[in-house]
Design an enzyme around this catalytic site. Sequence first.
Site, PDB file in Angstrom:
ATOM      1  N   SER A   1       0.842  -1.205   0.000  1.00 55.08           N
ATOM      2  CA  SER A   1       0.000   0.000   0.000  1.00 55.08           C
ATOM      3  C   SER A   1       0.871   1.248   0.000  1.00 55.08           C
ATOM      4  CB  SER A   1      -0.888   0.001   1.245  1.00 55.08           C
ATOM      5  OG  SER A   1      -0.088   0.259   2.389  1.00 55.08           O
ATOM      6  N   LYS A   2       0.217   2.365  -0.230  1.00 53.08           N
ATOM      7  CA  LYS A   2       0.924   3.643  -0.231  1.00 53.08           C
ATOM      8  C   LYS A   2       1.582   3.873   1.130  1.00 53.08           C
ATOM      9  CE  LYS A   2      -0.122   8.586  -0.763  1.00 53.08           C
ATOM     10  NZ  LYS A   2       0.940   8.966   0.093  1.00 53.08           N
TER      11      LYS A   2
END
Length: 533
Positions: A291-292
């Site tokens: 994920s970011k």
Amino acid sequence: MGCNFSLNIRPFSYKLGTKLYLCSLKIKNMSQDVRVRFAPSPTGPLHIGGVRTALYNYLFAKKLKGTFILRIEDTDQNRYVPGAEQYIIDALNWCGIPYDEGPGKEGGYGPYRQSERKDKYMAFAEKLVESNHAYYAFDSATSLDEQRKAAEAKGETFIYNWHNRNELDNSLNLTEEETRSRIDAGEDFVIRFKSPQDETLFLHDIIRGAMSIDTNILDDKVLFKADGMPTYHLANIVDDHLMEITHVIRGEEWLPSLALHVLLYRSFGWEAPQFAHLPLIMKPVGKGKLSKRDGDKMGFPVFPLEWKDPNTGDISMGYREDGYLPQAVVNFLAFLGWNPGTEKEVYTLEGLIQDFDLEKVHKGGAKFDPEKTKWFQQQHLQLLDEATITGLFMDFLDKKGISENKEYVARVVHLIKERAVFVADLWDSGNFFFERPHIYEEKAAKKAWKEDTAPLMTELTNIINKVEDFSAQNLSAIVKPWIHEKGVGFGRVMQPLRLSLVGEMKGPDVFDIMALIGKDKTLERLRFAIQTL
Ligand code: GLU
């Protein structure tokens, strides 16, 4: 029977009394021209997982001399983010994997934005109602919500399908006239797919092989929404059919939709494309999808290009802005879920097209490794010829407001490129070729500059001042014997000399540095050091 789907299926033990549809699904003929699509929704910046999906589609298409299509799936207007479509296009272009057909590149199958195809979908949904594969449903959101809550209270999940659809508010329980008059009266309705009961559905995936699914667990998915727009499922299948897509290559998160999609093809009586669901890209440490947040925490980008959120103004890092070469990004993405089965790791795009094989894509998640990503970058930077690196470094210097002639920059690059991972590293290790040191590194200064250093350096300055041939070789041939003659240790001269020129104890051979920056700058830096240190 003219069906080659069964050829792809591993033997199953068939249960008696279960309807089998092994051969009822038509699969596209392999001799057809390959047409694949990348079908992102423009809901924000394209994650590198999306870029990998696009890349695998591209490699597969190019290997088979097929067509790579970009289709923008923007039917969900609530999630539309301005700038996201352009970002997708820019990212593909930067990676060097442009689409053959798509927005702005007509190929006879457009438009390529679903929002511009809006009027096509309703008729297809109605076709399914006519053939009894779908039905109108009038259930209000409130009533569905109540039933959901009631089910939850009993510890159950509410599913709208064969087991309760005959008790709900839909056209299966109404006469045709009743249905028509409610629609004509302007009542809200959706169209739901009538998923089959008591069937074992056999599915095939190029990467995952054969799978079977009990259709009783499927819900009657909405195909057409009350707002007059198709859902993803309907629009996606209709467009894949109309655009004559032969292979659907997409992320694993769409695997749960495969049964519905295959059933939709069957209900329409259309040939289905072949499917390949790519493994997830996983966090570098721990479990779960990359994920970011992982990138932010560990300091690496998860997007190809920098992205500025149009609502919050927040900036997300991009590989391009971080100084990665597109060929390095393409190489590391290709290896997230695939490898050629040999030792070879460093690939150009052409090499990947040649060796890529969809059937060799792994089923299991691919762990993202930021260090390996950097390694790919270093390999690709070192693969570039010096002229290309020089050009990139000149652009870098230009942004810093430094303009130097190309020949000089090329000589610097030649001296220092060997250990560079990024073009910016050339600056970190070679900034002193372009400006005199502003500060002297404290520890180095303490070590190199002693009480007797200043007179020694003054004497050296006088010697250097007399040197005519300022080549590294000649400088070495003059300075070294002088040090010897003085009877001081080599380091007593070479260290303060380096400190004066560089500001710290780094850099290539001191005589190379002197030769490159020239006599004037060498003397100027020596004098400045004598004054300051
Ligand atoms: N619009 C879907 C997405 O955003 C496409 C999935 C598919 O390729 O079928 O990923």
